[in-house]
Scaffold this motif. Structure first.
Motif, PDB file in Angstrom:
ATOM      1  N   SER A 625       0.703  -1.096   0.079  1.00 30.52           N
ATOM      2  CA  SER A 625      -0.038   0.166  -0.317  1.00 30.52           C
ATOM      3  C   SER A 625       1.057   1.259  -0.095  1.00 30.52           C
ATOM      4  O   SER A 625       1.586   1.416   1.213  1.00 30.52           O
ATOM      5  CB  SER A 625      -0.916  -0.010   1.236  1.00 30.52           C
ATOM      6  OG  SER A 625      -1.771   1.075   1.316  1.00 30.52           O
ATOM      7  N   ASP A 709      -5.841  16.002  -1.163  1.00 28.87           N
ATOM      8  CA  ASP A 709      -5.832  15.014  -0.027  1.00 28.87           C
ATOM      9  C   ASP A 709      -6.846  15.146   1.146  1.00 28.87           C
ATOM     10  O   ASP A 709      -7.613  16.449   1.007  1.00 28.87           O
ATOM     11  CB  ASP A 709      -4.611  14.894   0.586  1.00 28.87           C
ATOM     12  CG  ASP A 709      -4.308  13.467   1.301  1.00 28.87           C
ATOM     13  OD1 ASP A 709      -4.383  12.622   0.766  1.00 28.87           O
ATOM     14  OD2 ASP A 709      -4.048  13.784   2.521  1.00 28.87           O
ATOM     15  N   THR A 726      -3.541  10.831   3.887  1.00 34.15           N
ATOM     16  CA  THR A 726      -3.517   9.403   3.443  1.00 34.15           C
ATOM     17  C   THR A 726      -2.081   8.769   3.037  1.00 34.15           C
ATOM     18  O   THR A 726      -1.318   9.445   2.907  1.00 34.15           O
ATOM     19  CB  THR A 726      -4.539   9.324   1.959  1.00 34.15           C
ATOM     20  OG1 THR A 726      -3.490  10.022   1.166  1.00 34.15           O
ATOM     21  CG2 THR A 726      -5.947  10.108   2.021  1.00 34.15           C
ATOM     22  N   ALA A 728      -1.065   6.956   0.565  1.00 38.68           N
ATOM     23  CA  ALA A 728      -0.570   7.182  -0.676  1.00 38.68           C
ATOM     24  C   ALA A 728      -0.124   8.677  -0.833  1.00 38.68           C
ATOM     25  O   ALA A 728       0.975   8.816  -1.904  1.00 38.68           O
ATOM     26  CB  ALA A 728      -1.716   6.695  -1.578  1.00 38.68           C
ATOM     27  N   ASN A 729      -0.506   9.728  -0.180  1.00 36.37           N
ATOM     28  CA  ASN A 729      -0.218  11.182  -0.665  1.00 36.37           C
ATOM     29  C   ASN A 729       0.702  11.574   0.447  1.00 36.37           C
ATOM     30  O   ASN A 729       1.032  12.731   0.317  1.00 36.37           O
ATOM     31  CB  ASN A 729      -1.440  11.652  -0.819  1.00 36.37           C
ATOM     32  CG  ASN A 729      -2.091  11.638  -2.138  1.00 36.37           C
ATOM     33  OD1 ASN A 729      -1.397  11.232  -3.213  1.00 36.37           O
ATOM     34  ND2 ASN A 729      -3.406  11.946  -2.268  1.00 36.37           N
ATOM     35  N   ASN A 849     -11.942  -1.165   4.502  1.00 37.33           N
ATOM     36  CA  ASN A 849     -12.736  -0.549   3.287  1.00 37.33           C
ATOM     37  C   ASN A 849     -14.141  -0.885   3.454  1.00 37.33           C
ATOM     38  O   ASN A 849     -14.977  -0.123   3.015  1.00 37.33           O
ATOM     39  CB  ASN A 849     -11.891  -1.484   2.224  1.00 37.33           C
ATOM     40  CG  ASN A 849     -12.336  -0.666   0.835  1.00 37.33           C
ATOM     41  OD1 ASN A 849     -12.442   0.623   0.689  1.00 37.33           O
ATOM     42  ND2 ASN A 849     -13.031  -1.379  -0.029  1.00 37.33           N
ATOM     43  N   ALA A 859     -12.530   7.916  -0.081  1.00 34.38           N
ATOM     44  CA  ALA A 859     -10.909   7.357  -0.070  1.00 34.38           C
ATOM     45  C   ALA A 859     -10.562   7.392  -1.411  1.00 34.38           C
ATOM     46  O   ALA A 859     -10.806   8.115  -2.469  1.00 34.38           O
ATOM     47  CB  ALA A 859     -10.979   6.099   0.387  1.00 34.38           C
ATOM     48  N   GLY A 860      -9.425   6.332  -1.627  1.00 33.10           N
ATOM     49  CA  GLY A 860      -8.595   6.499  -2.884  1.00 33.10           C
ATOM     50  C   GLY A 860      -9.246   6.504  -4.096  1.00 33.10           C
ATOM     51  O   GLY A 860      -9.062   7.197  -5.123  1.00 33.10           O
ATOM     52  N   ASN A 864      -9.096  10.660  -6.551  1.00 32.69           N
ATOM     53  CA  ASN A 864      -8.449  10.205  -7.697  1.00 32.69           C
ATOM     54  C   ASN A 864      -7.913  11.484  -8.564  1.00 32.69           C
ATOM     55  O   ASN A 864      -7.195  11.054  -9.501  1.00 32.69           O
ATOM     56  CB  ASN A 864      -9.310   9.211  -8.532  1.00 32.69           C
ATOM     57  CG  ASN A 864     -10.316  10.159  -9.151  1.00 32.69           C
ATOM     58  OD1 ASN A 864     -10.702  11.357  -9.047  1.00 32.69           O
ATOM     59  ND2 ASN A 864     -11.337   9.483 -10.103  1.00 32.69           N
TER      60      ASN A 864
END
Length: 996
Positions: A625, A709, A726, A728-729, A849, A859-860, A864
C-alpha cells in the motif's frame, strides 16, 4: 622519485622511469588481441606502450582517431569495457585503470577499427556541414518517419549498452565535513593539510587512483626534495589525521544548493568483478561547510589542418605518459606550442631517448631563454611558425611547417601541441556563476563561485607550482577558520621557479586538410564560420547548431577554442562573446550510480510498520500500500476465503472491538507562530479557530481546484499541529507544504517535518473500544474527558508518553492511539492482551474498506485527482470567507457544471450478484457507448449490514437520481448488473454510534 630500472619488452615503453610496477605483468585485450601492461597503467598508457595508436573513430566522419589527452577530458579514446551484462560503453581509456583480464573493444566502427566502411562519410563532407540535419531532412515530409528518422537512429550513438540486467551493486551515501577539498594535486594537498592541522573535519576527493595530480607527471622539487616525496609525506600525514577522509577514484561532478556536492566513487571499476557484497560504484552526497576547489587546468589543443590524426596529442599528455607511465608516445616528435610550458615535455622526451625533431612556436617573439633551452636539446626552433598539414592516415608520417620566411616538411610520428591551459572551473559555474575572461592569463577565470567555495591553484589561474602550493595552503586555512577552527599561518612549501608565459592562438593558418575544434563530433573551424554566416551569433546557439561540445567530454578541450574563433569572426573580445553554460555532471555518471539500490524490487524499498512482526503472528496477509506493507486480512483456522476473514473482522468491530495498524497514514508535524495561518491557506476549512486538544477533518485542494488529499489535523499546542494524510499521498503532501513555505509564502514563520516513521498508530474501534483503552491508558478516557474529535497526550504502559485521538473511520466508537515507533509492537501486544476477554481481534485493509463504504467515507477511489469538493458532497467544508490554495480555480465553469458526476451510493438489485469497481453506469436499455456513459463505480464491497453488494460511485446528476435503478456495465468481466442508487451513507447516518 625512485624509478624502476627493469626493462620492458613493450616497444614504446621507456627503458626506465614511470610510477608503474615493472616487476609484474598483467594481460588485457583490445579488439580481441592480447597485450601486456603493468600495475599502475591506464588502458591508454598500456595501449601506447604496445604501439597502438588507432583507438577509435569520430562520430560523424568516422575519421581515425588516436589518444589526445591523458585525463577525463579525452574526446577520442572511448571504448567499451567488459562483455556481456557488464559491458560499459563510452569509457575513456585515459582513466580506465588497467587490471588483469581487462577486455576493451573499440566502438563506432564497422566491420573493424582499421577498416571502417562508415568512413565513406568523409566523401560526403561538403553536405555534412553544420546544421545539415536541419537542412537535409526537411523534404519531403513523408520520408521523415519512413527513411530519415530510422536512418538517423541507426547512425546515432557511439557504444553499445549491455542487453542483460547489470549484475553489479551500486550504493548511495552521505558524508558531512567542515572542509571539502576537490582535487588531490599540489594545491589540493596543501589545502587539505592546512585545514586538517586545525582539527577540522576534512574530505579530500580526487578522481585519480593516486594522489599527486600534476606532480605525478612532472620532474620538480618541493622544499628541496623530489615533488613526489613531498606528496607522499603529505598523503601520510592526512592518512594519519583522525578527522580526515581521503576519497580516491572519486569525481566530484556537481555543486548544489546549501553546500551539497555530488560525487561518484569508483569503488571497484579497477577489477574485473566486484567482490561479493561490495558495490561497483558509490554515489556520494558531500555536505560541506566550506569547499576548496583545486581541480587544476585543462590543456587546449591547437586548431590546424590535420590536428585530429592519431599521433597528434596534447603536450601535457605526452609528458604524463613519459614521466608517470614510462611510455614514449612516439620516436620523433615535433612540439607545436604557444607558450613555455611545453618545454618540460620536450625535456622529458629527450630524457627518454625520443628525438625532438623541431619546436614550432606560434609566438612572433618567443623568449630567448626558451630558444636557448630548445637548441640545447638539439632541435630546430621555428618562431612565428605553424603546422599547416599532417601527412599520414592512421599514424603520422610527416608534417608541413610554415613560417613567414619559408616552408618545410619534417618526418615525425608525434606532434605534441599546446595552446595554453584553461582553469577547470566547471564546479564554480554550477549554481549560475559565469567565468570571467582574463586577458593577461589568456584564459577564463572563475567568476562568482557558489557560496562557501574558494578556488585554489591552476583552477583559479595560478599555473605555476609555487602558486598552487601557496594558494592551496592559504585557502585551506581560511576555509577551516570560516568553519570555526583556529590555525596558524605557515610559509608555503618552496618550489623551483617556472615560466607559465603563453600566447593565445585560436586557429592556425589554413592548409591542406580539415582543422578540428571538437574532435568527437567532427566540428571544424569552417563549421563555426558557417554558423556565424548563417546568423548563429550566440555562443549557445552556435554550439547547438554545430553540435560542438555536446559529447561525453562536454567541450573540455573544444569550448574555449570555439569561443576564440567566434570572437575573431565577429571582431569582438572574448568577454563580449561569452561562454556556454556549465551544468552538472562534470563527467558522465552511470545510471547505475544514480539509481543506487533503487532497481527491481528495491526500486521503491518496501517499508514495514513497527508492528509488522506482530501482524504476521496474527496470520496477516500483506499487500503493498504505497511504499508500505499493510495487513489485508487476518486468516483464522477454518477460513478458506479472504471474504470470510473480512466479514468476521467487520462483525468483530461492529459488535465488540478491533485493532487496525494505521501507522502508514502520513503524519506531518507543523509548528511555529504562523502554523495556523499556513493550515488556513492549505485547507479549504479554517484551522486557526481549532482549540488546543481538538482535531478537525480537513480537505486540501491542488492549485487547479481538484481535491488533493484529506485527513484530520489536531492542535497539540498553541503553535503546534499534527496533520495526518492518506498513506498514498504522504510524500506528495509534504512536498506540497514545503513548496508553500519556500515559494508561495516564505514570510510565514512555520516549519513542517514528516514524522510518519517516528510514530506507530493503531485504530481501536468498536462499542467496547473505550473499555479496552481504559485498561491501557493511565488517564480518564470517559466520554466527558475524551469527547468526539479530542486529541490529548496519554501515558501508556511502562510510563511511555503517547497520543490519543478520538477519530472514527469505521462509523463506530473509535480512537487512534499513537506511541513512538520503538514501542509500536509492544503497544499492539498490550492492546491485544488487555482486550482478550472483550473479544478483541485485529482487522485489516479489506475490513476497513467495507466499513468506510458502509459509512460513506471517501478514499482512494474517489480521491483520484479528478474530483472536486462539490463532486464528493463536501462543498460545506469549503470556506467562502478566506483564501486557500485552489479556491479560485475550483470555481471554473466546468468544475461547477450541474452535470458533473457526483458521489452516490448504490445497492445491487440482486444482493447475491457481485459488482466491481470500474463498472460504468448506464441507463436501463441504453447502448454501451461513450455518449450514454453516466459515470462509474469507485468502490464496491459485500456488506453483511446491508445484506448484499453495495458501494460508492460518481454519476451525472447522481444526488437527483437517488432511488432510480440503473445498470453497472463491466466490459472487462462481462457483467451487466442492475443497481439501485441511494445516499452514500449506509450505516448509522445520524452518527450516534461514533459519538456514544
Amino acid at each position: 622519485m625512485t624509478r624502476s630500472e627493469t626493462p620492458s619488452p613493450l616497444p614504446f615503453r621507456l627503458p626506465a622511469g614511470g610510477l608503474i610496477d615493472r616487476s609484474t605483468e598483467i594481460r588485457f585485450s583490445f579488439d580481441g588481441r592480447s597485450y601486456a601492461g603493468h600495475p599502475g597503467d591506464t588502458l591508454a598508457s598500456a595501449l601506447l606502450a604496445n604501439g597502438v595508436r588507432l583507438v577509435g573513430r569520430s562520430f560523424k566522419y568516422h575519421r581515425p582517431r588516436g589518444l589526445l589527452s591523458a585525463g577525463p577530458e579525452e574526446p577520442n579514446g572511448l571504448v567499451e569495457l567488459r562483455a556481456g551484462a557488464r559491458r560499459e560503453p563510452n569509457t575513456r581509456a585515459t582513466v580506465a585503470e588497467l587490471y588483469d583480464g581487462l577486455e576493451a573493444t573499440s566502438q563506432n566502427r564497422w566491420p573493424s577499427l582499421r577498416f571502417d566502411l562508415m568512413s565513406l562519410n568523409q566523401l560526403a563532407a561538403p553536405i555534412l556541414s553544420a546544421g545539415f540535419y536541419y537542412k537535409t531532412f526537411m523534404w519531403p515530409a513523408a520520408l521523415w518517419e519512413k527513411l530519415y528518422e530510422p536512418m538517423i537512429r541507426r547512425a546515432a550513438g557511439l557504444g553499445r549498452a549491455a542487453e542483460a540486467p547489470d549484475p553489479d551493486r551500486y550504493e548511495k551515501a552521505t558524508a558531512h565535513c567542515d572542509v571539502l577539498v576537490v582535487g588531490g594535486g599540489p594545491a589540493g594537498l596543501a589545502a587539505a593539510l592546512a585545514a586538517a592541522r586545525t582539527g577540522a573535519r576534512v574530505i579530500l576527493a580526487d578522481e585519480d587512483f593516486r594522489l599527486g595530480g600534476r606532480l605525478l607527471a612532472e620532474a620538480q622539487t618541493i622544499d628541496g626534495r623530489p615533488a613526489l616525496e613531498w606528496a607522499a609525506l603529505a598523503e601520510a600525514e592526512l592518512e594519519a589525521a583522525p578527522e580526515v577522509r581521503i576519497f580516491r577514484r572519486t569525481t566530484v561532478f556537481g555543486a548544489y544548493d546549501h553546500g551539497a556536492y555530488g560525487a561518484v566513487e569508483r569503488v571497484n571499476d579497477h577489477v574485473a568483478t566486484p567482490p561479493a557484497y561490495e558495490p561497483r560504484q558509490r554515489l556520494w552526497r558531500f555536505v560541506a561547510e566550506r569547499c576548496v576547489l583545486a581541480a587544476g587546468a585543462i590543456e587546449r589543443p591547437l586548431v590546424f589542418p590535420g590536428n585530429d590524426r592519431p599521433g597528434v596529442m596534447l603536450a601535457g599528455a605526452v609528458r604524463t605518459y613519459a614521466h608517470r607511465y614510462g611510455v614514449a608516445a612516439g620516436r620523433e616528435a615535433v612540439v607545436f606550442s604557444t607558450g613555455d610550458d611545453a618545454l618540460r615535455t620536450a625535456r622529458e622526451l629527450a630524457a627518454g631517448g625520443v628525438t625532438v625533431a623541431a619546436w614550432v612556436d606560434a609566438r612572433r617573439e618567443p623568449p630567448d631563454a626558451l630558444r636557448e633551452a630548445v637548441q640545447e636539446l638539439g632541435a630546430p626552433f621555428y618562431p612565428d611558425g605553424a603546422i599547416t598539414a599532417v601527412h599520414g592516415r592512421t599514424s603520422i608520417q610527416a608534417v608541413d611547417i610554415r613560417t613567414p620566411l619559408f616552408q618545410t616538411t619534417l618526418e615525425c610520428d608525434l606532434v605534441a601541441m599546446s595552446g595554453g591551459w584553461s582553469p577547470t572551473l566547471h564546479l564554480t559555474s554550477h549554481l549560475g556563476g559565469r567565468p570571467v575572461w582574463d586577458e593577461a592569463l589568456g584564459a577564463y577565470r572563475p567568476g562568482a563561485p557558489p557560496p562557501g567555495m574558494s578556488v585554489a591553484g591552476a583552477a583559479a589561474g595560478g599555473m605555476t607550482l609555487r602558486e598552487c602550493l601557496a594558494t592551496g595552503g592559504r585557502l585551506g586555512l581560511e576555509a577551516a577558520r570560516a568553519a570555526g577552527f583556529e590555525g596558524t599561518d605557515a610559509p608555503p612549501p618552496v618550489a623551483w621557479p617556472e615560466s607559465a608565459a603563453a600566447a593565445t592562438l585560436w586557429r592556425g593558418p589554413t592548409g591542406k586538410g580539415k582543422a578540428f575544434v571538437d574532435f568527437q563530433n567532427d566540428v571544424t573551424d569552417a563549421d563555426l564560420e558557417l554558423a556565424e554566416r548563417e546568423g548563429y551569433r550566440s555562443v549557445e546557439h552556435a554550439k547547438r547548431y554545430t553540435t560542438l561540445g555536446m559529447a561525453t567530454d562536454q567541450g573540455k578541450t573544444s569550448g574555449v577554442n570555439a569561443v576564440g574563433i567566434l570572437a575573431g569572426l565577429r571582431g569582438q573580445g572574448m568577454a563580449e562573446t561569452g561562454t556556454t553554460t556549465f551544468r552538472p555532471p562534470y563527467t558522465p555518471v552511470s545510471f547505475g550510480a544514480m539509481g543506487g539500490h533503487h532497481r527491481g524490487k528495491e526500486f521503491r524499498p518496501t517499508r514495514r510498520t513497527a508492528a509488522h512482526a506482530w501482524a504476521a503472528e496474527q496470520g496477516a496477509s500483506f499487500v503493498e500500500s504505497g511504499v508500505w506493507l499493510r495487513a489485508e486480512w487476518f486468516t483464522r483456522p477454518g477460513e478458506t476465503d479472504w471474504m470470510q476473514s473480512c466479514a468476521r473482522e467487520v462483525a468483530t468491530v461492529r459488535g465488540a472491538v478491533g485493532i487496525c495498524d494505521v501507522s502508514t497514514l502520513g503524519k506531518i508535524d507543523i509548528q511555529g507562530p504562523d502554523a495556523a495561518a499556513l493550515l488556513d491557506r492549505l485547507y479549504t476549512g479554517t484551522f486557526s479557530t481549532l482549540p488546543v486538544g481538538r482535531a478537525r477533518y480537513g480537505l486540501m485542494l491542488r492549485e487547479d481546484g481538484f481535491v488533493f488529499d484529506d485527513g484530520t489535523t489536531a492542535r497539540l499546542g498553541a503553535e503546534h499541529y499534527l496533520m495526518t494524510t492518506t498513506t498514498a499521498n504522504a510524500g506528495k503532501v509534504m512536498q506540497h507544504i514545503e513548496f508553500a513555505l519556500q515559494w508561495l509564502w516564505p514570510e510565514l514563520d512555520a516549519q513542517a517535518v514528516s514524522v510518519t516513521e517516528q510514530w506507530a498508530q493503531f485504530a481501536v474501534a468498536g462499542p467496547r473500544s473505550r473499555e479496552l483503552l481504559a485498561r491501557v491508558v493511565a488517564e480518564d478516557v470517559s466520554n466527558e474527558a475524551v469527547p468526539f474529535m479530542a486529541a490529548l497526550p496519554v501515558t501508556l504502559p511502562g510510563g511511555v508518553r503517547g497520543r490519543l485521538f478520538r477519530i472514527s473511520f469505521s462509523g463506530e466508537l473509535a480512537y487512534e492511539i499513537g506511541a513512538p515507533s520503538s514501542y509500536g509492537e509492544a503497544l499492539a501486544r498490550a492492546l491485544m492482551e488487555a482486550g482478550r476477554d472483550l473479544g478483541v481481534a485485529p482487522y485489516g485493509l479489506e475490513a476497513l474498506n467495507v466499513m468506510r463504504i458502509e459509512k460513506g467515507h471517501v478514499a482512494g477511489g474517489e480521491l483520484n485527482g479528478q474530483t472536486t469538493a462539490r463532486d464528493l458532497g463536501l462543498q460545506k467544508m469549503v470556506s467562502t470567507k478566506k483564501d486557500f490554495i485552489g479556491r479560485v480555480m475550483a470555481q471554473r465553469p466546468a468544475l461547477v457544471a450541474p452535470d458533473r458526476p457526483a458521489l452516490v451510493g448504490w445497492k445491487s438489485a440482486d444482493p447475491s450478484v457481485r459488482v466491481s469497481a470500474g463498472a460504468h453506469f448506464l441507463d436501463v436499455g441504453a447502448a454501451a457507448s461513450m455518449e450514454n456513459d453516466l459515470g462509474y463505480v469507485t468502490a464496491a464491497a459485500w456488506s453483511a449490514h446491508a445484506g448484499g453488494w453495495i458501494g460508492l460511485g460518481l454519476m451525472k446528476h447522481g444526488p437527483e437520481r437517488i432511488g432510480e435503478t440503473v445498470r453497472a456495465w463491466d466490459a472487462v468481466r462481462g457483467r451487466d448488473t442492475p443497481v439501485t442508487l441511494c445516499a452514500p451513507c449506509f450505516y448509522d447516518p445520524q452518527g450516534e454510534r461514533l459519538r456514544g
